[in-house]
Design a protein around this motif. Structure first.
Motif, PDB file in Angstrom:
ATOM      1  N   GLY A 143      -4.648  10.654  -2.224  1.00 48.44           N
ATOM      2  CA  GLY A 143      -4.895  12.056  -2.546  1.00 48.44           C
ATOM      3  C   GLY A 143      -6.379  12.404  -2.515  1.00 48.44           C
ATOM      4  N   LYS A 144      -7.218  11.532  -3.070  1.00 49.60           N
ATOM      5  CA  LYS A 144      -8.657  11.774  -3.034  1.00 49.60           C
ATOM      6  C   LYS A 144      -9.211  11.701  -1.607  1.00 49.60           C
ATOM      7  N   PHE A 145      -8.631  10.811  -0.800  1.00 42.70           N
ATOM      8  CA  PHE A 145      -9.061  10.707   0.602  1.00 42.70           C
ATOM      9  C   PHE A 145      -8.537  11.865   1.444  1.00 42.70           C
ATOM     10  N   ASP A 146      -7.577  12.626   0.893  1.00 39.30           N
ATOM     11  CA  ASP A 146      -6.929  13.726   1.610  1.00 39.30           C
ATOM     12  C   ASP A 146      -6.201  13.213   2.848  1.00 39.30           C
ATOM     13  N   VAL A 147      -5.442  12.109   2.662  1.00 34.53           N
ATOM     14  CA  VAL A 147      -4.621  11.563   3.735  1.00 34.53           C
ATOM     15  C   VAL A 147      -3.221  11.318   3.184  1.00 34.53           C
ATOM     16  N   ALA A 148      -2.237  11.164   4.078  1.00 37.45           N
ATOM     17  CA  ALA A 148      -0.889  10.804   3.651  1.00 37.45           C
ATOM     18  C   ALA A 148      -0.896   9.375   3.112  1.00 37.45           C
ATOM     19  N   ALA A 149      -0.018   9.103   2.169  1.00 36.03           N
ATOM     20  CA  ALA A 149       0.038   7.757   1.588  1.00 36.03           C
ATOM     21  C   ALA A 149       0.280   6.706   2.660  1.00 36.03           C
ATOM     22  N   SER A 150       1.031   7.070   3.710  1.00 37.51           N
ATOM     23  CA  SER A 150       1.331   6.117   4.780  1.00 37.51           C
ATOM     24  C   SER A 150       0.133   5.832   5.672  1.00 37.51           C
ATOM     25  N   GLN A 151      -0.926   6.656   5.584  1.00 40.28           N
ATOM     26  CA  GLN A 151      -2.130   6.401   6.375  1.00 40.28           C
ATOM     27  C   GLN A 151      -3.032   5.357   5.726  1.00 40.28           C
ATOM     28  N   LEU A 152      -2.727   5.016   4.476  1.00 38.77           N
ATOM     29  CA  LEU A 152      -3.618   4.148   3.704  1.00 38.77           C
ATOM     30  C   LEU A 152      -2.921   2.837   3.380  1.00 38.77           C
ATOM     31  N   ARG A 153      -3.591   1.723   3.666  1.00 41.27           N
ATOM     32  CA  ARG A 153      -3.082   0.402   3.307  1.00 41.27           C
ATOM     33  C   ARG A 153      -4.138  -0.316   2.484  1.00 41.27           C
ATOM     34  N   LEU A 154      -3.715  -0.892   1.375  1.00 42.43           N
ATOM     35  CA  LEU A 154      -4.592  -1.629   0.478  1.00 42.43           C
ATOM     36  C   LEU A 154      -4.081  -3.061   0.394  1.00 42.43           C
ATOM     37  N   THR A 155      -4.843  -4.003   0.891  1.00 37.96           N
ATOM     38  CA  THR A 155      -4.399  -5.390   0.922  1.00 37.96           C
ATOM     39  C   THR A 155      -5.405  -6.274   0.196  1.00 37.96           C
ATOM     40  N   PRO A 156      -4.938  -7.383  -0.389  1.00 41.30           N
ATOM     41  CA  PRO A 156      -5.840  -8.240  -1.177  1.00 41.30           C
ATOM     42  C   PRO A 156      -6.709  -9.124  -0.296  1.00 41.30           C
ATOM     43  N   ILE A 157      -7.810  -9.531  -0.839  1.00 41.93           N
ATOM     44  CA  ILE A 157      -8.658 -10.564  -0.257  1.00 41.93           C
ATOM     45  C   ILE A 157      -8.353 -11.850  -1.018  1.00 41.93           C
TER      46      ILE A 157
END
Length: 553
Positions: A143-157
């Motif tokens: 939401g803060k990035f103003d993108v759809a949730a499907s456009q964003l991926r958060l993966t661990p290091i």
């Protein structure tokens, strides 16, 4: 004019800045006015004007610097992250998410770069909170990035619990042209033991595949219109193209699996609970036979190398709309036997596939879900349904099927037996409705499957085929009547419903449609009519015609 551009995004700060500037102006004018008279007399009128302008210039410069810093600092509201963000933009937007920490506590590790396909930007950030808590804020960050949730991926290091890799696509990867299945146009055999089944493509554009071999089963869940049936077609068509695999199909909606009927070894096309329970029992008996044979031989698994030895071809047992059989069940009469079967079929080459558009506890209870270890979750209504589809707590960790929109047809999460769910868009197979234009990919694939099975000698020929059981029941009814001809269709249907519960409620058209092709009706069957009270000619089937149809099978 300078502040007008900031008014839509930060009105409070703009109004406070303008108020502060008015106070400065009035103060400057008041201070300058006290000495205006003396300066007028002692120096000249120009000195008064110069003094006032000097005060306003210095005060204005200081205030402009202060307000600009405030507007561009931690309180500013960036209109989305864009496709080429700076480290400062990224930190400040993340800091606006509650619980993420301050901007000066967030570090961007290395450069922000474009991915290999130049369709997204990637970055690694180190945050005051661990990755699992960052993942739970997936939708807020989007939401803060103003993108759809499907456009964003958060993966661990893996080497750092405090670091997260961010991947943000320029466009929504779950929309656009459909992902066409690679099975379209295929005519060569599929080997279900050794070939992975294509399910779709991930948000990164990579193929997503899985193997049903040596797994207990799969639950496919998604509300109506989410693309659930097309997703299941990926597995069904792959198994159909394996000429040695068997398909046991249950079509509670009566129309969803009709295209596969010619290659189905067992087919139940009505929401008949008793017939379903009998089908599960037959498959349980086959499972037990295989286990006993394996135990005698000292073998612990059916594989692509030994299935012929044990006469144990791969079996796909697929149930569409399981809720038609489980809702209202008594004492687990449906789910308990099915759950037990799934718990033991992993090693014997039997795979249970269950689909529902109502992912609820009363539809697929905990015991059955626990034994369906692969989950395919499409668009669902609410986080509870999403958690039933993917597993408890998954929605809170950022894997929320209810976040998919109706425009994202085929959007899904695939949860395997290990690891986090993978977001994907399922493959597409065209199935036009009657009267619509276009290819029918599923029927074309099944047609190829029929030819492959005919050449291999594996077309369903057993007595459990629906058309065989139907014909034999009809023949038995006629022969029991002692007449050469049938009692007519009006007499046949009630007797047939007693022998085959799945035919209850059928009319003459239903019966004709269920019989094999070239099974002719006759309009000259002489039989006693209860309604007329005398012998009359009525439409029906002659015994000789029924026997001839059975011999052709």
């Amino acid at each position: 004019a300078e502040l007008d551009t900031q008014l839509p995004t930060n009105p409070k700060l703009v109004l406070e800045t303008r108020k502060r500037r008015r106070i400065i102006l009035l103060s400057a004018l008041g201070g300058a006015g006290a000495g205006a008279a003396a300066a007028w007399v002692l120096v000249a009128p120009a000195a008064v004007v110069a003094a006032v302008l000097a005060v306003l210039t210095v005060a204005g410069a200081l205030e402009r610097t202060r307000s600009t810093t405030a507007l561009e600092g931690g309180d500013r509201n960036i209109e989305g992250i864009g496709t080429d963000p700076s480290s400062r933009d990224l930190k400040e937007l993340l800091a606006q998410v509650k619980g993420m920490g301050r901007a000066d506590e967030i570090r961007v590790i290395g450069p922000i770069a474009r991915d290999e396909k130049d369709t997204a930007w990637t970055a690694v950030v180190q945050t005051p909170i661990p990755h699992k808590k960052v993942l739970a804020k997936h939708e807020e960050i989007a939401g803060k990035f103003d993108v759809a949730a499907s456009q964003l991926r958060l993966t661990p290091i893996k080497t750092s619990e405090a670091r997260t890799r961010i991947w943000c696509a320029d466009e929504d990867p779950l929309t656009g042209p459909p992902v066409m299945s690679p099975l379209i146009g295929r005519t060569e055999p599929f080997d279900i033991w050794r070939e992975p089944v294509f399910l779709g493509t991930s948000t990164y554009g990579a193929p997503v595949e899985f193997s049903p071999v040596n797994k207990a089963g799969m639950l496919t869940a998604g509300e109506s219109g989410s693309g659930k049936s097309v997703a299941d077609d990926q597995l069904l068509c792959a198994v159909a193209l394996d000429p040695h695999a068997q398909m046991w199909l249950v079509d509670a909606k009566m129309v969803e699996l009709e295209a596969y009927r010619d290659v189905a070894h067992e087919y139940l096309g009505r929401p008949d609970r008793e017939a379903f329970k009998a089908m599960v029992q037959r498959l349980t008996d086959e499972k037990d036979r295989r286990l006993e044979a394996m135990a005698r031989a000292g073998v612990n698994r059916i594989t692509g190398d030994n299935w012929r030895r044990f006469k144990a071809p791969f079996i796909l047992f697929h149930v569409d709309e399981i809720q038609m059989f489980t809702v209202g069940e008594k004492n687990g009469e449906v789910t308990e036997p099915l759950g037990r079967l799934a718990s033991q079929c992993r090693a014997v080459g039997i795979y249970i596939s269950v689909a529902t558009q109502y992912p609820k506890n009363e539809v697929v209870n905990t015991f059955l879900r626990a034994n369906l270890t692969v989950r395919l979750g499409l668009r669902c209504e609410g986080t509870t349904a999403s958690n039933i589809a993917l597993g408890d707590g998954m929605a809170g960790r950022g894997f929320n099927c209810s976040s998919f929109t109706p425009e994202q047809r085929g959007a899904a999460f695939l949860k395997g037996e290990r690891g986090d769910p993978v977001q994907l868009r399922t493959g597409y197979l065209e199935k036009p409705d009657e009267g619509e234009q276009g290819e029918h990919h599923v029927r074309d694939i099944v047609k190829a499957a029929v030819e492959l099975r005919a050449r291999a000698g594996t077309l369903p020929t057993g007595d459990n085929r629906p058309e065989v059981r139907l014909l034999e029941a009809m023949i038995a009814i006629v022969e029991a009547s002692g007449q050469r001809n049938l009692h007519t269709t009006e007499h046949l249907l009630p007797a047939l419903a007693q022998r085959l519960p799945e035919t209850e409620g059928w009319g003459p058209e239903d019966l004709a449609a269920a019989l094999p092709e070239n099974t002719r009706t006759s309009k000259n069957v002489r039989a006693f009519s209860d309604t007329e009270g005398r012998e009359m000619s009525r439409p029906g089937y002659r015994l000789a015609e029924l026997k001839a149809a059975r011999e052709r099978l």
